[in-house]
Design a protein around this motif. Structure first.
Motif, short mmCIF file in Angstrom:
data_model
loop_
_atom_site.label_atom_id
_atom_site.label_comp_id
_atom_site.label_asym_id
_atom_site.label_seq_id
_atom_site.Cartn_x
_atom_site.Cartn_y
_atom_site.Cartn_z
N ASN A 361 0.80 -1.30 -0.02
CA ASN A 361 0.05 0.01 0.02
C ASN A 361 0.81 1.24 0.07
N LEU A 362 0.52 2.37 -0.89
CA LEU A 362 1.24 3.75 -0.79
C LEU A 362 0.13 4.43 -0.35
N LYS A 363 0.22 5.01 1.15
CA LYS A 363 -0.76 5.89 1.49
C LYS A 363 -1.97 5.00 1.66
N ALA A 364 -3.04 5.25 1.06
CA ALA A 364 -4.56 4.66 0.99
C ALA A 364 -4.67 3.83 -0.11
N LEU A 372 12.27 -4.30 -10.20
CA LEU A 372 12.91 -4.73 -11.42
C LEU A 372 14.35 -4.29 -11.54
N GLU A 373 15.03 -4.35 -12.57
CA GLU A 373 16.61 -4.35 -12.52
C GLU A 373 17.24 -2.98 -12.45
N LYS A 374 16.57 -2.28 -12.84
CA LYS A 374 16.87 -0.48 -12.59
C LYS A 374 15.81 0.26 -12.16
N SER A 375 15.01 -0.14 -11.70
CA SER A 375 13.88 0.61 -10.93
C SER A 375 12.95 -0.18 -10.06
N ILE A 376 12.10 0.50 -9.25
CA ILE A 376 11.16 -0.02 -8.57
C ILE A 376 9.75 0.63 -8.94
N PHE A 377 8.85 -0.26 -9.37
CA PHE A 377 7.49 0.22 -10.00
C PHE A 377 6.46 -0.31 -9.26
N PHE A 378 5.64 0.87 -8.58
CA PHE A 378 4.39 0.55 -7.86
C PHE A 378 3.13 0.82 -9.05
N VAL A 379 2.59 -0.28 -9.37
CA VAL A 379 1.48 -0.19 -10.22
C VAL A 379 0.12 -0.32 -9.38
N LEU A 385 6.96 5.32 -10.40
CA LEU A 385 8.29 4.68 -10.82
C LEU A 385 9.32 5.17 -10.14
N ILE A 386 10.25 4.45 -9.63
CA ILE A 386 11.36 5.21 -8.74
C ILE A 386 12.58 4.47 -9.43
N GLU A 387 13.58 5.33 -9.77
CA GLU A 387 14.77 4.58 -10.51
C GLU A 387 15.68 4.30 -9.39
N ASP A 412 6.82 -2.30 6.96
CA ASP A 412 6.83 -0.85 6.12
C ASP A 412 8.24 -0.90 5.32
N LEU A 413 8.07 -0.57 4.30
CA LEU A 413 9.39 -0.12 3.55
C LEU A 413 9.44 1.39 2.85
N LYS A 414 10.38 2.15 3.57
CA LYS A 414 10.51 3.38 3.37
C LYS A 414 11.66 3.75 2.32
N ILE A 415 11.43 4.46 1.21
CA ILE A 415 12.30 4.70 0.37
C ILE A 415 12.45 6.16 0.17
N ILE A 416 13.77 6.72 0.40
CA ILE A 416 14.20 8.22 0.57
C ILE A 416 14.89 8.28 -0.68
N THR A 417 14.65 9.30 -1.44
CA THR A 417 15.32 9.55 -2.68
C THR A 417 16.30 10.45 -2.63
N LYS A 418 17.20 10.78 -3.66
CA LYS A 418 18.13 11.76 -3.53
C LYS A 418 17.74 13.21 -3.51
N ASN A 419 16.69 13.16 -4.21
CA ASN A 419 16.05 14.63 -4.56
C ASN A 419 15.17 15.04 -3.31
N GLY A 420 14.75 14.37 -2.45
CA GLY A 420 14.22 14.53 -1.16
C GLY A 420 12.88 14.06 -1.06
N PRO A 421 12.08 13.46 -1.97
CA PRO A 421 10.82 13.06 -1.81
C PRO A 421 11.03 11.54 -1.05
N GLU A 422 10.07 11.33 -0.42
CA GLU A 422 9.85 10.01 0.45
C GLU A 422 8.75 9.12 0.17
N TYR A 423 8.71 7.77 -0.16
CA TYR A 423 7.82 6.87 -0.54
C TYR A 423 7.80 5.95 0.77
#
Length: 613
Positions: A361-364, A372-379, A385-387, A412-423
């Motif tokens: 779940n992403l939020k609600a 994937l090999e070069k990205s993480i894709f939440f459908v 799409l997170i590279e 829970d899995l929190k992904i922190i990107t280099k640009n700032g946004p967190e998922y």
């Protein structure tokens, strides 16, 4: 005759500036940057109009094949010069077209050739080129939305110096419209069919689709699929594929997608029975106020189709003339060839059940998380799409795990990107922790584990401690009177010291007061004896009261005792009683006045000093 040249002229909708020339042979425009040349032969020119537009004045030229070319950027003083040249070289009259500047936002629409004109007081307010309309949608019962394809749909980022472009305009079309329909011969309902009524917005929408060729294929149709299930935006659409663009035709909405705007292609298995084919778009399609950057299609694995491409002369190297394969393979193969993009499939990651994706779940919003090999894709309804190259850190946590057994089975899995946004992806099965962690380690990502083992046991232990604390609080509440008992013990010790005095052992009055539970201090007794002698005045008595107030600070810490009943007092004792009345707020015990032996009372001085210390 020599050629006449005009500088800083725009051709059509192009933002490029060029030069415009007129000669006996015709007209021509040449761009300054691209050096593209547009030539209009003299024999093709049928009529010419002069009209005020946003970029100064426009020269509108009508050709014999019903085409129309526009040239903007002329100045007002160029009108007379152009009128003479056109009449001399081509024999046509420069017609001046009036434009209204009232600024009203209500009027009448009129389709004039390739343009949609908006008229106010029978004068043109503005015109919209229908060949630039990408989509037409009914946004509500009385609103029609026209969307325009941006000129930079080549996958490149627009430059900072690019001009602003209008991408959408809405028309409010109230009321109803009577549509004339043909009827079969001999039908009894022919009159009713001829007078069929429909909303004016629907009639306007249909007219725009017909003139702009939105619902039709302007190019050569290569392949068509009917009733394809599209999850985002949700609905069933007919896919019409030409050599240059894709047309999605639904019951309510129609979309036109250029192959040049497709940035990525994904082919991912959703489960054992379905496959997802996803188009990533550099220019999102719009549905009202919602933008969709991904088109998610779903196909059944066992569904097969037989198709033959409408390409007789030229066959693309990646295309086959005839297909008899599963539907998702046919669709993905044709898209790969026409868009010239590589298809991204599932990588080496596998969950506990052997699937390339896991539920999360992403939020609600619930969806499938593909590693994937070069990205993480939440459908999901809104894919994300997170590279891998953009990820700074991944944090495992179990927020809310102590709230119950159900939450303890997930993490829970929190992904922190280099640009700032967190998922933060929540509600992931605890059994998927090991394969997910190994996948992230293989990608050499920075990991942080905040998961606490045996949370339930810790929660249970914390509950026991809290129960013990509650019990201690309850027990302490039951034993609140205990300090009063300790105070009685202190009083009893002082009473024993007081009884140890040899001068007090023979006093019947003090023994009575001890038996009644109220010990009389030496200071009180001595003060009362001084008053009983009558040797002191009221002022001296008040000084004694102040002395007793100082000694009573220690006695306030001890519980109050019931005073003994006083014997009848003489007239002199009234002064002492007045002093006791002043002490009533402090609730001092009332001592008995003693009038018998003054010698013994004088011996009480040492005892009084002993108690004061």
């Amino acid at each position: 005759m020599s050629t006449i040249q005009f500088d800083k002229i725009y051709y059509g909708m192009s933002p490029e500036v060029g030069k415009f020339r007129i000669a006996n042979s015709g007209m021509a425009w040449k761009g300054e940057e691209s050096e593209a040349v547009i030539a209009l032969p003299a024999g093709d020119i049928k009529w010419v109009q002069w009209i005020r537009v946003a970029r100064n004045f426009q020269l509108r030229v009508g050709l014999k094949d019903r085409r129309r070319e526009t040239l903007d950027g002329f100045r007002r003083e160029d009108q007379d010069k152009l009128a003479g040249l056109l009449k001399q070289h081509f024999g046509v009259i420069l017609e001046v077209k009036d434009v209204t500047f009232k600024g009203w936002n209500w009027g009448v629409t009129d389709i004039q050739g390739q343009d949609l004109a908006f008229l106010v007081s029978n004068k043109t307010a503005f015109e919209l080129p229908l060949n630039q309309v990408a989509n037409s949608n009914i946004a509500g019962r009385t609103e029609v939305s026209l969307e325009f394809a941006p000129s930079g749909q080549t996958g490149k980022k627009p430059s900072r110096n690019a001009f602003d472009e209008m991408v959408e305009v809405r028309f409010y079309v109230p009321g109803t419209h009577t549509r004339a329909r043909g009827s079969d011969a001999g039908s009894q309902k022919s009159d009713d069919e001829d007078g069929e009524e429909m909303s004016a917005a629907q009639a306007f929408h249909d007219a725009i689709k017909e003139k702009a060729e939105i619902g039709q294929m302007a190019g050569d149709l290569v392949l068509s699929f009917e009733e394809v299930l599209v999850l985002t935006p949700r609905g069933r659409y007919d896919l019409d594929m030409s050599l240059e663009y894709l047309r999605l035709r639904g019951k309510t909405y129609d979309y036109k997608v250029l192959y040049s705007s497709i940035s990525k292609l994904f082919l991912l298995p959703k489960d054992d029975q379905h496959v997802l084919f996803i188009l990533g778009l550099s220019t999102p399609i719009r549905q009202g106020q919602t933008r969709y950057q991904y088109l998610v299609m779903q196909f059944a694995k066992e569904e097969e189709t037989t198709a033959e491409l409408n390409m007789s002369e030229y066959v693309h190297f990646a295309l086959k003339k005839h297909y008899e394969d599963p539907t998702f393979e046919v669709v993905s193969g044709v898209f790969r060839a026409l868009s010239k993009k590589k298809i991204i499939s599932s990588g080496s990651f596998q969950s506990r059940d052997g699937h390339p994706g896991i539920k999360a779940n992403l939020k609600a919003v619930q969806g499938d998380l593909f590693l994937l090999e070069k990205s993480i894709f939440f459908v999901s309804k809104q894919p994300m799409l997170i590279e891998i190259s953009d990820i700074h850190q991944c944090v495992f946590s179990r927020v809310g795990a102590s709230m119950g057994a159900t939450a303890a089975r997930t993490f829970d899995l929190k992904i922190i990107t280099k640009n700032g946004p967190e998922y933060t992806f929540t509600s992931i099965n605890k059994e998927e922790h090991e394969p997910v962690e190994s996948y992230l380690k293989d990608k050499k990502l920075k990991l942080k584990n905040e998961m606490v083992p045996d949370v339930d046991m810790l929660a249970a232990g914390a509950g026991d401690d809290s129960d013990e604390e509650m019990q201690s609080v309850a027990s302490s509440g039951d034993e609140r009177p205990r300090p009063r008992l300790g105070g009685d013990d202190d009083d009893s010790e002082e009473d024993e010291d007081f009884q140890a005095s040899s001068s007090d052992e023979g006093s019947p009055t003090e023994s009575d007061s001890d038996s009644s539970g109220g010990g009389v201090t030496a200071s009180d007794a001595s003060g009362d004896r001084e008053l009983a002698k009558g040797s002191k005045t009221k002022k001296l008595t008040k000084k004694k009261v102040k002395a007793r107030d100082e000694d009573s600070d220690d006695e306030d810490k001890r519980p109050k005792k019931v005073p003994a009943k006083a014997k009848p007092k003489s007239q002199k004792d009234d002064d002492a009683m007045d002093v006791d009345d002043e002490e009533k707020p402090k609730q001092k015990p009332k001592p008995k006045p003693k009038v018998k032996s003054s010698a013994k009372e004088e011996d009480d001085g040492p005892a009084k000093k002993k108690l004061k210390t």
